[in-house]
Design a protein around this motif. Structure first.
Motif, mmCIF file in Angstrom:
data_model
loop_
_atom_site.group_PDB
_atom_site.id
_atom_site.type_symbol
_atom_site.label_atom_id
_atom_site.label_comp_id
_atom_site.label_asym_id
_atom_site.label_seq_id
_atom_site.Cartn_x
_atom_site.Cartn_y
_atom_site.Cartn_z
ATOM 1 N N PHE A 108 -10.849 -78.729 42.233
ATOM 2 C CA PHE A 108 -10.039 -78.051 41.385
ATOM 3 C C PHE A 108 -11.092 -77.324 40.109
ATOM 4 O O PHE A 108 -10.964 -76.391 39.724
ATOM 5 C CB PHE A 108 -8.847 -78.915 40.676
ATOM 6 N N THR A 111 -13.186 -74.757 40.892
ATOM 7 C CA THR A 111 -12.550 -73.288 40.909
ATOM 8 C C THR A 111 -12.133 -72.991 39.625
ATOM 9 O O THR A 111 -11.602 -71.634 39.595
ATOM 10 C CB THR A 111 -11.185 -73.549 41.928
ATOM 11 N N ILE A 112 -12.312 -73.436 38.407
ATOM 12 C CA ILE A 112 -11.920 -72.976 37.033
ATOM 13 C C ILE A 112 -12.719 -71.668 36.666
ATOM 14 O O ILE A 112 -11.807 -70.800 36.292
ATOM 15 C CB ILE A 112 -12.422 -73.987 36.252
ATOM 16 N N PHE A 114 -13.089 -69.230 38.649
ATOM 17 C CA PHE A 114 -12.008 -68.002 38.944
ATOM 18 C C PHE A 114 -10.624 -67.661 38.259
ATOM 19 O O PHE A 114 -10.124 -66.585 38.367
ATOM 20 C CB PHE A 114 -11.516 -68.434 40.660
ATOM 21 N N TRP A 115 -10.652 -68.484 37.305
ATOM 22 C CA TRP A 115 -9.350 -68.243 36.614
ATOM 23 C C TRP A 115 -9.650 -67.228 35.333
ATOM 24 O O TRP A 115 -8.528 -66.338 34.948
ATOM 25 C CB TRP A 115 -9.005 -69.603 35.643
ATOM 26 N N THR A 116 -11.012 -66.841 35.358
ATOM 27 C CA THR A 116 -11.286 -65.590 34.348
ATOM 28 C C THR A 116 -11.833 -64.525 35.142
ATOM 29 O O THR A 116 -12.295 -64.717 36.407
ATOM 30 C CB THR A 116 -12.318 -65.937 33.265
ATOM 31 N N SER A 117 -11.608 -63.310 34.657
ATOM 32 C CA SER A 117 -11.923 -62.040 35.363
ATOM 33 C C SER A 117 -13.649 -62.294 35.597
ATOM 34 O O SER A 117 -14.363 -62.664 34.631
ATOM 35 C CB SER A 117 -11.790 -60.853 34.586
ATOM 36 N N TYR A 118 -14.314 -61.569 36.664
ATOM 37 C CA TYR A 118 -15.497 -61.596 37.047
ATOM 38 C C TYR A 118 -16.369 -60.780 35.765
ATOM 39 O O TYR A 118 -17.422 -60.943 35.298
ATOM 40 C CB TYR A 118 -15.867 -60.898 38.449
ATOM 41 N N ARG A 121 -16.841 -62.955 32.677
ATOM 42 C CA ARG A 121 -18.052 -64.109 32.850
ATOM 43 C C ARG A 121 -19.374 -63.263 32.802
ATOM 44 O O ARG A 121 -20.443 -63.560 32.179
ATOM 45 C CB ARG A 121 -17.831 -64.531 34.101
#
Length: 289
Positions: A108, A111-112, A114-118, A121
């Protein structure tokens, strides 16, 4: 008996029909459209006047294409190598050190990102590596440097760092799955035969984990080739990759036939490289766990 088989076949067909239709609409139709565009002259599918190979001739005869495609392959290879090398210890730790009850929590946490837009980042890495970014500000405050470092942004190194961070979870998870499938009794047998932990890892663990490494390499390599956000922002537009060249032809110059020919050619090259990579690693893919 035959009626039963036909019934099972119809049930199976009914089961796979929705995802199959979805895949055709979302993947096959756009790809077929791009392929059709690559053989046109005027770029309008509504009125097809003439099919031509001029776009492909222009692509293969352009030295800029060779330069940018070579750069794209090299950058993608560096990103893949960096990502897999950094991801393997994380996956190993997750598989062999973390207790089974806490592995779900660690997955989990992985995968954090992936919570924000590429895109966000990528912007954050630009802030970190920038002229007045976190690294330069920190080094200046510690008195290590007097002037900000200029070589940590707008170059291949910064692009590799950004892309390796972005695709790290894609490499960690397949390697972790491969490590989880390893029969622990094989490792115990290796140690019982007098092998130390290092040699057991080299002769047993690593070969059995190679299917995951191969999968992680392809999962990282293929989308990295098609990345155009990172070269535009982190590379400052000075180090374009093949996706940037396609984007320029399709949008900036509105030359959809040539842009489509570039896209199809790049896909074929990536496909050939991927097949060669799989062929070179075929013995690892046949490993029995």
């Amino acid at each position: 008996m035959a009626a039963g088989h036909r019934s099972e076949a119809r049930q199976g067909l009914a089961l796979i029909s929705p995802p199959l239709i979805y895949s055709i609409l979302v993947l096959a139709v756009p790809l077929a459209t791009i392929l059709a565009y690559s053989f046109l002259k005027d770029g309008y599918l509504v009125v097809i006047r003439e099919f031509t190979f001029e776009n492909y001739i222009a692509v293969w005869g352009d030295p800029i294409f060779y330069k940018i495609m070579s750069r794209s392959l090299i950058v993608a290879a560096l990103v893949t190598l960096t990502t897999v090398v950094l991801a393997f210890p994380v996956a190993y730790f997750l598989s062999f050190v973390v207790s089974p009850s806490k592995k779900s929590l660690w997955i989990f946490l992985i995968t954090i990102p992936f919570w924000t837009s590429y895109l966000i980042r990528v912007f954050l890495w630009k802030v970190i590596l920038g002229y007045n970014g976190v690294i330069n500000s920190g080094l200046k405050s510690l008195g290590i440097i007097e002037e900000p470092l200029t070589f940590i942004l707008y170059n291949v190194n910064s692009m590799v760092i950004t892309l390796a961070h972005a695709y790290a979870p894609f490499a960690i998870l397949p390697i972790f799955v491969a490590l989880e499938k390893i029969d622990r009794s094989l490792l115990e047998a290796g140690r019982d035969l007098g092998e130390n932990r290092l040699m057991t890892f080299w002769r047993v663990t690593l070969p059995l984990a190679m299917p995951g490494v191969v999968a992680a390499s392809l999962i990282v390599f293929i989308p990295t080739i098609g990345d155009y956000v990172t070269p535009a922002l982190i590379g400052g537009g000075k180090i374009p990759m093949i996706a940037n060249l396609i984007q320029a032809q399709m949008l900036d110059l509105d030359n959809r036939p040539l842009g489509s020919a570039l896209a199809i050619t790049a896909m074929l090259i990536v496909g050939v490289v991927s097949v060669i990579f799989l062929f070179l690693n075929r013995r690892f893919l046949k490993v029995k766990q």
